[in-house]
Design an enzyme around this catalytic site. Sequence first.
Site, PDB file in Angstrom:
ATOM      1  CB  SER A 241      -0.863  -0.021   1.367  1.00  0.00           C
ATOM      2  OG  SER A 241      -1.847   1.367   1.406  1.00  0.00           O
ATOM      3  CB  CYS A 242       1.957   3.744  -1.470  1.00  0.00           C
ATOM      4  SG  CYS A 242       1.209   3.589  -3.090  1.00  0.00           S
ATOM      5  N   GLY A 243       0.450   5.831  -0.891  1.00  0.00           N
ATOM      6  CA  GLY A 243      -0.459   6.870  -1.231  1.00  0.00           C
ATOM      7  C   GLY A 243      -1.687   6.804  -1.999  1.00  0.00           C
TER       8      GLY A 243
END
Length: 286
Positions: A241-243
Amino acid sequence: MRVTDDPKTLVSTAWLAAHLDDPDLRILDASWHMPAAGRDAKAEFEAWHIPGARFFDIDAVSDQASDLPHMAPSAQEFARHMAALGISADQQVVIYDQSATRSAARAWWTFRLMGHDKVAVLDGGLAKWLEEARDVSTDPTEVEAADYRPSRRAELVRDAAQVAAASATGDEHIVDARAADRFRGDAPEPRAGLASGHIPGSRNLPFGQIYNSDGTMKDTKTLRALFEGAGIDLSRPVITSCGSGVTAASLSLALERLGHKTHSLYDGSWTEWGALPNANIATGDA
């Protein structure tokens, strides 16, 4: 330590230079920049690119019906874009970028999602290619339309409900590629209206840590140590996951380099989670 060339994950500039004239090779520039960077990836591509390259627009090759940024397209929409780029599903694709977000990895993941195995990221990207004084071109690449037939792998992507279940049960590791201060909730998100913090139970491995100073990916021994040092058990499934699903793909690429086959990507990432009403959000260290 030199990274081993693998046409399914990562290839060197030397490998690409040696194969540049292969008739079944397709080269893509998948540069993408955060809006605040004020850069035009398409204009930069047109100014200079690796000979024969075509432009892969991450925002355009996406689900245009979603209000989230660059969500993965349907198989049919992806096929339409690839056909227009002159790419068929049996060709070797090499993807590069000139972006701080290492966005080529996101395009690599999208191809993998569509069942395309013969796809690799150019290690070090355009910056390394230019540093080595290799040829670039300003000429548009002539493209003949192709027939692209995808085979979507649903297991490579996760939605918010699946991530919430993983967060609750701990059956799958969730690893967040954002910077540590964003993960802890100490820094505001670059997109307005999002809460700060992280998905409960997730671990943090900022994507920049997996790259060397020249933009090449670190060797597998170092990658393994970085994942394990972040508290990630590599015998378990992993959700990255990230932004907004771009830098998470670098972690997915690194996992694939390690031979880890049970990884998926949370496509909505924090842009979705941080805006969910009554979302469970944790702050501080993992």
